[in-house]
Design a protein around this motif. Structure first.
Motif, PDB file in Angstrom:
ATOM      1  N   MET A   1     -11.498 -23.283  13.022  1.00  0.00           N
ATOM      2  CA  MET A   1     -10.315 -23.313  12.623  1.00  0.00           C
ATOM      3  C   MET A   1     -10.168 -22.468  11.350  1.00  0.00           C
ATOM      4  N   ASN A   2      -9.151 -21.224  11.521  1.00  0.00           N
ATOM      5  CA  ASN A   2      -8.927 -20.515  10.693  1.00  0.00           C
ATOM      6  C   ASN A   2      -7.369 -20.661   9.922  1.00  0.00           C
ATOM      7  N   PHE A   3      -7.189 -21.793   9.377  1.00  0.00           N
ATOM      8  CA  PHE A   3      -6.077 -22.088   8.950  1.00  0.00           C
ATOM      9  C   PHE A   3      -5.904 -23.148   7.551  1.00  0.00           C
ATOM     10  N   ASP A   4      -5.371 -22.768   6.692  1.00  0.00           N
ATOM     11  CA  ASP A   4      -5.426 -23.582   5.329  1.00  0.00           C
ATOM     12  C   ASP A   4      -4.430 -24.643   5.482  1.00  0.00           C
ATOM     13  N   THR A   5      -5.223 -26.063   5.723  1.00  0.00           N
ATOM     14  CA  THR A   5      -4.567 -27.196   5.822  1.00  0.00           C
ATOM     15  C   THR A   5      -4.237 -27.680   4.400  1.00  0.00           C
ATOM     16  N   ARG A   6      -4.683 -27.249   3.144  1.00  0.00           N
ATOM     17  CA  ARG A   6      -4.637 -28.087   2.017  1.00  0.00           C
ATOM     18  C   ARG A   6      -3.263 -28.121   1.625  1.00  0.00           C
ATOM     19  N   GLY A   7      -2.887 -29.579   1.198  1.00  0.00           N
ATOM     20  CA  GLY A   7      -1.655 -29.884   0.912  1.00  0.00           C
ATOM     21  C   GLY A   7      -0.507 -30.117   1.938  1.00  0.00           C
ATOM     22  N   LEU A   8      -0.957 -29.982   3.414  1.00  0.00           N
ATOM     23  CA  LEU A   8      -0.339 -30.238   4.403  1.00  0.00           C
ATOM     24  C   LEU A   8      -0.078 -31.678   4.779  1.00  0.00           C
ATOM     25  N   ARG A   9       0.825 -32.408   4.811  1.00  0.00           N
ATOM     26  CA  ARG A   9       0.895 -33.921   5.032  1.00  0.00           C
ATOM     27  C   ARG A   9       1.135 -33.996   6.527  1.00  0.00           C
ATOM     28  N   VAL A  10       0.485 -35.045   7.112  1.00  0.00           N
ATOM     29  CA  VAL A  10       0.485 -35.361   8.497  1.00  0.00           C
ATOM     30  C   VAL A  10       0.857 -36.994   8.819  1.00  0.00           C
ATOM     31  N   MET A  11       1.695 -37.500   9.291  1.00  0.00           N
ATOM     32  CA  MET A  11       1.976 -38.659   9.627  1.00  0.00           C
ATOM     33  C   MET A  11       1.487 -39.002  11.070  1.00  0.00           C
ATOM     34  N   VAL A  12       0.683 -40.032  11.356  1.00  0.00           N
ATOM     35  CA  VAL A  12       0.201 -40.507  12.569  1.00  0.00           C
ATOM     36  C   VAL A  12       0.936 -41.766  12.759  1.00  0.00           C
ATOM     37  N   ALA A  13       1.596 -41.928  13.898  1.00  0.00           N
ATOM     38  CA  ALA A  13       2.384 -43.176  14.172  1.00  0.00           C
ATOM     39  C   ALA A  13       1.697 -43.595  15.484  1.00  0.00           C
TER      40      ALA A  13
END
Length: 140
Positions: A1-13
């Motif tokens: 995966m070539n994508f900077d995910t730092r700081g990205l928030r994900v909510m899982v319901a």
């Protein structure tokens, strides 16, 4: 995966504890800040203060189902300030149409792998929020 995910928030319901834990581990390992909810009411309450980049939501949540949560956070069916990936076991054409009408960007049928969800999520997050949604989900 070539994508900077730092700081990205994900909510899982997600109501299923095993699926929820698998997704949380997968997303945390990929560098996302992950928040979880096991029912629709908690998801709705959490969204009042937690501003995610993306919401992964199961349609079969207890309390309020995924459709009800989406209707409450997006009553006019306009563009949401985050990407939504809808998850469901028996995902039919009507479910997909309704999810897209309520602001979802894509849908994924269960069972799925953590890698499949991560790939879809990254694809959604790379797409700017102001681009038109496709008439159909990216993949089913």
């Amino acid at each position: 995966m070539n994508f900077d995910t730092r700081g990205l928030r994900v909510m899982v319901a997600e109501h299923d504890r095993a699926v929820l834990e698998m997704l949380q581990i997968r997303l945390d390992t990929a560098g996302f800040n992950t928040c979880t909810a096991r029912d629709g009411l908690l998801a709705l309450e959490t969204l009042k203060t937690y501003r995610p980049s993306a919401l992964l939501i199961d349609l079969r949540l207890p309390g309020l189902n995924g459709f009800e949560v989406l209707k409450l956070i997006n009553p006019r069916g306009t563009r949401l300030p985050f990407q939504v990936l809808v998850m469901a076991r028996d995902l039919g054409a009507e479910d997909i149409q309704q999810a897209l009408a309520l602001g979802a960007a894509d849908c994924i049928a269960k069972p799925f792998s953590g890698a499949d969800v991560l790939e879809r999520l990254v694809r959604l997050l790379r797409r700017p929020l102001n681009t038109p949604r496709p008439k159909r989900p990216l993949y089913v």
